[in-house]
Design a protein around this motif. Structure first.
Motif, PDB file in Angstrom:
ATOM      1  N   ALA A 407       0.830  -1.208   0.000  1.00 22.93           N
ATOM      2  CA  ALA A 407       0.000   0.000   0.000  1.00 22.93           C
ATOM      3  C   ALA A 407       0.864   1.258   0.000  1.00 22.93           C
ATOM      4  CB  ALA A 407      -0.933  -0.012   1.211  1.00 22.93           C
ATOM      5  N   GLU A 446      -0.135  -6.667  -7.663  1.00 18.27           N
ATOM      6  CA  GLU A 446      -0.983  -6.046  -6.639  1.00 18.27           C
ATOM      7  C   GLU A 446      -0.694  -4.551  -6.524  1.00 18.27           C
ATOM      8  OE1 GLU A 446      -2.623  -6.818  -2.118  1.00 18.27           O
ATOM      9  OE2 GLU A 446      -1.152  -8.171  -3.003  1.00 18.27           O
ATOM     10  N   ALA A 450      -3.212  -1.559  -7.742  1.00 20.15           N
ATOM     11  CA  ALA A 450      -3.577  -0.532  -6.759  1.00 20.15           C
ATOM     12  C   ALA A 450      -3.362   0.869  -7.329  1.00 20.15           C
ATOM     13  CB  ALA A 450      -2.769  -0.722  -5.476  1.00 20.15           C
ATOM     14  N   HIS A 454      -6.755   3.116  -7.459  1.00 23.25           N
ATOM     15  CA  HIS A 454      -6.923   4.045  -6.332  1.00 23.25           C
ATOM     16  C   HIS A 454      -7.886   5.184  -6.655  1.00 23.25           C
ATOM     17  CE1 HIS A 454      -4.198   6.965  -8.257  1.00 23.25           C
ATOM     18  NE2 HIS A 454      -4.555   7.821  -7.317  1.00 23.25           N
ATOM     19  N   PRO A 465     -11.816  -1.201  -5.935  1.00 26.89           N
ATOM     20  CA  PRO A 465     -10.486  -1.752  -6.243  1.00 26.89           C
ATOM     21  C   PRO A 465     -10.450  -3.275  -6.089  1.00 26.89           C
ATOM     22  CG  PRO A 465     -10.270   0.254  -4.958  1.00 26.89           C
ATOM     23  CD  PRO A 465     -11.734  -0.057  -5.003  1.00 26.89           C
ATOM     24  N   ALA A 469      -4.734  -3.876  -1.237  1.00 30.06           N
ATOM     25  CA  ALA A 469      -3.809  -2.744  -1.348  1.00 30.06           C
ATOM     26  C   ALA A 469      -4.477  -1.585  -2.079  1.00 30.06           C
ATOM     27  CB  ALA A 469      -2.530  -3.172  -2.079  1.00 30.06           C
ATOM     28  N   GLY A 470      -5.249  -1.897  -3.105  1.00 34.14           N
ATOM     29  CA  GLY A 470      -5.968  -0.864  -3.834  1.00 34.14           C
ATOM     30  C   GLY A 470      -7.032  -0.210  -2.966  1.00 34.14           C
TER      31      GLY A 470
END
Length: 712
Positions: A407, A446, A450, A454, A465, A469-470
Motif C-alpha cells: 500500500a 498487486e 492498486a 486508487h 479496487p 492494497a488498492g
C-alpha cells in the motif's frame, strides 16, 4: 361548432447544431410546443408527440390539433357588493368604470352574479372568452419553445436581406436559422420566428437529396418525404437505431466474433453528426496493437468518433468502424481517408508510450513536487507524502507488513503517471497508464493494480479496487482530499462541488461498508487530519466533526435511495455509528424490530424516557433494589435483569436483530411502569432511583439504534 382537428408539423431548418446538445434540444423544442398548445386548448393531453432532431433541423409532429380552441366561460371578480351597488341597488361609478374596462356597460348590471368571497359578498362578471386560433396559439407556443431551448451557447447573427427585418437587424439563437415549416394537415399556418415566415419547403441532405427544396405535402408525410426525397432520417431515435444496426452488421461482416465497443455517449454524439448514416469498415497497422488498448480506444473515440472493434476476448483488433454521412458507390476513398487520418493519432500514442517507458515511475515522483495541487495544500508531491502516511496507517490496522509495504509503495507511485507524456495528452488515462508503467518496471501485480484502482469508485455503480492494497490506497487518497478540503473550508455548496467531495465521500462509504472494514470513521478522520498539522489555517474541527456529519449525511441519502425509510435511517445513524460496515446489519435489525407488534409502544416509551431524562441532569444509571417500592417498578427491574444481559450478549456477538427482538419482551413491564409509577416522586432518593432505572433501560434499548426515532 366543433373545430376541425388535424395533425401539426413544425420544423426549424438551421445550420449544424452542437452534437452533444442535439437530443436535448430536439426533445425540449417539441415538448414545449406540445405543452403550450395543450395549455391553450389547441391540442389534447392525449395528443401524440413525435420529436425530430438531425444536425440541421429541430421538428415536432403532434396529432389532434384544432384550428381553433373551444370558447371558455370566464368569471371575473369585480368588487364587493357594498362597493359596486349603492343603497338603492344602483351601480356606483366605480362599478360602471370597471365594466367599461371589460367592454360592458350598465345593461350588464342585472346579469352580474353575486357570490361570497371570503366574509363579504362580491359581484362577478361572467362572459365567454373566444378560443385562440391555431395561428395565434402556435405563434405563442413557437416563441416559448425557442425561448426555453436549453442552448449551451447562444449565437447572434445578422438576418438575410430577404427577410422582413433586413440590413443590420440581428437575432440570437443556437445557430443561424434558414427555414420555418408549419403545416396543419396540408395547410400552412402563418407564423413567424427568427425573422422567418412559415412555409412548406425545407432542405434535405447537403449532397444526396433527390430534390431541393423538399416541398412537404402535409404534416404526416414529413418523415417519409425527408427520407425518400431529402435522404435524411429526421428522427434522432430512428437514426440511432439504424446506426446501431449497421454497426452490428458490419462487425459480423468482419467476422471473428468481433463486436463494436459499447458506448452510449459516443453513439448519441455520432447520431447527432450525421443525417444519413453509412457504416464503413476500416483498419490500421497491427504494430499499433503493442500500445495499451485503452490509449488506442480513447484516441479513436474521443478524437475521431470511431467505433473500435473488439474480439471475443474483449481485446482490441486492428479494425474499426466509421459512421459516414455519405453513401458513395465506391467507398474506398472514404475508407482510405479515415485510415490516413487515424494513423498519426495512433503513431502519437505509440510514441508517447515508448518515450514514457524510458523512465521508471519511481524516478518521476520527484517531479510531482513541481506540480501545484492547491495553493493552500501544496504540491502533488506533498499530497503524495500525506497519502502514503494515511495508507500505511490504514494498512497496519487491516493487515500485515506485506500489505503495509504494498500500500505504501502504491501510494507513493499512484500520481507519478500525471507527469508522463501519455497522461498529459489523455488525462482520462491517469491510473491506467500508471499500472502499465508499473508492470513494465517489474513491480508486483498487486501494486500495479492498486495504482490504477486508487481512483475507484469513479462514479455511482463503478467497481471497487480489486485487491486490499488498492482499497487501502483508494481510501487514503479520498480521505486526504476530503480532510484537506474541509480543513481549509473549501466545502461543496449547492450544485458546486469542484473537487467532487460528495463522490469521494460516497466512495469511502462504499469501501467501508461493502468490504466490511473494521475501521472507525472518527479514528480515520483524526489520523488523516494529523497529516495536515503543518498547513497554515487548517481547521481540524471542520476536517473531523463537520466532515463526519457530511459523510453520515451522504450515507443517509444513499440508504434512502436504496429503499430504507427516513425513520429507519435516522434511528440507525443518530448514535453516529463509527464502523460503517455494521450499518446494513443495524438497519436490517431496526426494520425487523419495526415489524414487531411491540415496536410502536416501545418506540413511544423510549421517546418518553428520553424526554424525562433530558429534564433530569442529576440522574445516573445506579439502581438500588431496596428503594424499589411499587410492584410495577419491581417487575420492570426484574424483567430487565433477565432480558438485558441476553440482549447485550446478542449485541456483542453482532446479532443486532435478535438483540432488539429480545428487548421487545420489555413492552408489558414498561407499559405497566408508566401506568403505575410516579417517576418524579417528592422523595429525592426514590426519584433518583426511578430515574436510574429508566436511564439503564434507555441505554440498553438504544445500543442498536435510537428507537425513539421510530415513534410516529
Amino acid at each position: 361548432m366543433t373545430s376541425v382537428q388535424k395533425n401539426l408539423l413544425v420544423e426549424l431548418f438551421v445550420e449544424e447544431l452542437p452534437p452533444k446538445a442535439l437530443k436535448k434540444l430536439g426533445d425540449a423544442f417539441a415538448g414545449v410546443l406540445r405543452d403550450q398548445l395543450v395549455a391553450q386548448g389547441l391540442a389534447e393531453p392525449a395528443s401524440v408527440l413525435t420529436a425530430y432532431a438531425s444536425p440541421r433541423r429541430l421538428a415536432a409532429h403532434l396529432t389532434h390539433v384544432a384550428e381553433r380552441a373551444a370558447d371558455k366561460a370566464v368569471s371575473q371578480k369585480l368588487m364587493p357588493v357594498a362597493v359596486g351597488l349603492d343603497a338603492s341597488g344602483q351601480p356606483t361609478p366605480a362599478l360602471l368604470k370597471r365594466l367599461a374596462a371589460l367592454g360592458a356597460d350598465a345593461s350588464a348590471v342585472p346579469g352580474l352574479k353575486r357570490a361570497m368571497d371570503g366574509k363579504a359578498e362580491a359581484l362577478f362578471y361572467e362572459s365567454t372568452a373566444k378560443g385562440a386560433t391555431l395561428a395565434e396559439g402556435l405563434q405563442k407556443a413557437l416563441a416559448e419553445a425557442i425561448a426555453k431551448l436549453p442552448i449551451p451557447k447562444v449565437m447572434s447573427y445578422q438576418l438575410e436581406s430577404g427577410s422582413e427585418l433586413p440590413g443590420w437587424s440581428s437575432v440570437s439563437f443556437v445557430r443561424p436559422a434558414h427555414g420555418l415549416v408549419a403545416l396543419h394537415g396540408d395547410t400552412v399556418v402563418p407564423v413567424e420566428a427568427l425573422g422567418l415566415h412559415a412555409g412548406r419547403e425545407t432542405h434535405g441532405h447537403r449532397f444526396e437529396a433527390a430534390v431541393d427544396p423538399v416541398v412537404l405535402r402535409d404534416a404526416n408525410s414529413y418523415a417519409l418525404q425527408m427520407q425518400d426525397e431529402g435522404a435524411v432520417i429526421a428522427s434522432f431515435e430512428a437514426r440511432r437505431t439504424e446506426i446501431a444496426r449497421q454497426l452490428a452488421a458490419a462487425a459480423v461482416q468482419v467476422g471473428g466474433a468481433t463486436v463494436p465497443i459499447q458506448d452510449d455517449a459516443l453513439l448519441d454524439e455520432v447520431t447527432a453528426l450525421v443525417e444519413r448514416p453509412n457504416v464503413l469498415v476500416c483498419s490500421f497497422e497491427r504494430e499499433f496493437l503493442e500500445v495499451p488498448q485503452e490509449c488506442l480506444i480513447l484516441t479513436m473515440k474521443a478524437n475521431q468518433k470511431y467505433f473500435p472493434l473488439l474480439d471475443a476476448s474483449n481485446r482490441l483488433t486492428n479494425k474499426f468502424l466509421v459512421v459516414s454521412n455519405i453513401s458513395p458507390e465506391d467507398a474506398s476513398a472514404v475508407v482510405g481517408g479515415n485510415e490516413r487520418v487515424v494513423r498519426p493519432r495512433l503513431a502519437d500514442a505509440k510514441f508517447f508510450f515508448d518515450q514514457d517507458r524510458k523512465k521508471s515511475l519511481a524516478s518521476r515522483v520527484e517531479s510531482l513536487g513541481k506540480v501545484v495541487y492547491h495553493n493552500k495544500l501544496g504540491t502533488q508531491g506533498e499530497r503524495v507524502e500525506r497519502v502514503m502516511h494515511i495508507a500505511r496507517g490504514i494498512a497496519e490496522k487491516l493487515g500485515d507488513a506485506t500489505l503495509a509495504a504494498h500500500a505504501t509503495q502504491a501510494a507513493q507511485l499512484a500520481k507519478a503517471d500525471l507527469v508522463t507524456d501519455m497522461v498529459g495528452e489523455f488525462p482520462e488515462l491517469q491510473g491506467t497508464m500508471g499500472r502499465y508503467y508499473a508492470l513494465h518496471d517489474g513491480l508486483s501485480a498487486e501494486v500495479a493494480d492498486a495504482i490504477e484502482d486508487h481512483y475507484k469508485p469513479r462514479f455511482a455503480g463503478d467497481d471497487l479496487p480489486r485487491h486490499m492494497a488498492g482499497i487501502v490506497v483508494a481510501l487514503a487518497d479520498k480521505l486526504e482530499t476530503l480532510v484537506g478540503m474541509f480543513g481549509i473550508g473549501n466545502l461543496p455548496t449547492g450544485d458546486r462541488d469542484p473537487f467532487a467531495l460528495r463522490r469521494h465521500a460516497l466512495g469511502v462509504i462504499r469501501m467501508l461498508i461493502e468490504k466490511d472494514l473494521p475501521l472507525g470513521l472518527d479514528a480515520l478522520l483524526q489520523d488523516a487530519a494529523a497529516q495536515f498539522k503543518e498547513i497554515d489555517g487548517f481547521d481540524s474541527g471542520k476536517a473531523t466533526v463537520e466532515l463526519q456529519d457530511f459523510i453520515l449525511d451522504r450515507l443517509a441519502g444513499s440508504l434512502r435511495e436504496q429503499g430504507a425509510s427516513a425513520q429507519e435511517v435516522d434511528a440507525v445513524l443518530a448514535p453516529r455509528p463509527q464502523r460503517l460496515g455494521e450499518v446494513p446489519k443495524l438497519l436490517a435489525a431496526v426494520r425487523a424490530f419495526a415489524a414487531l407488534p411491540a415496536a410502536a409502544a416501545l418506540a413511544a416509551a423510549n421517546k418518553r424516557i428520553g424526554n424525562i431524562l433530558k429534564k433530569a441532569p442529576e440522574a445516573d444509571a445506579h439502581v438500588s433494589e431496596l428503594l424499589l417500592q411499587e410492584p410495577a417498578e419491581k417487575a420492570l427491574h426484574a424483567a430487565m435483569a433477565e432480558v438485558v444481559p441476553a440482549a447485550n450478549a446478542q449485541f456483542d456477538a453482532g446479532d443486532y436483530t435478535a438483540s432488539l427482538q429480545t428487548l421487545a419482551a420489555l413492552r408489558e413491564p414498561v407499559d405497566a411502569f408508566f401506568d403505575g409509577v410516579m417517576v418524579n416522586a417528592e422523595q429525592a432518593d426514590l426519584r433518583l432511583n426511578r430515574l436510574g432505572l429508566l436511564m439503564s433501560l434507555h441505554a440498553a434499548m438504544n445500543r442498536v439504534a435510537q428507537l425513539e426515532r421510530l415513534a410516529a
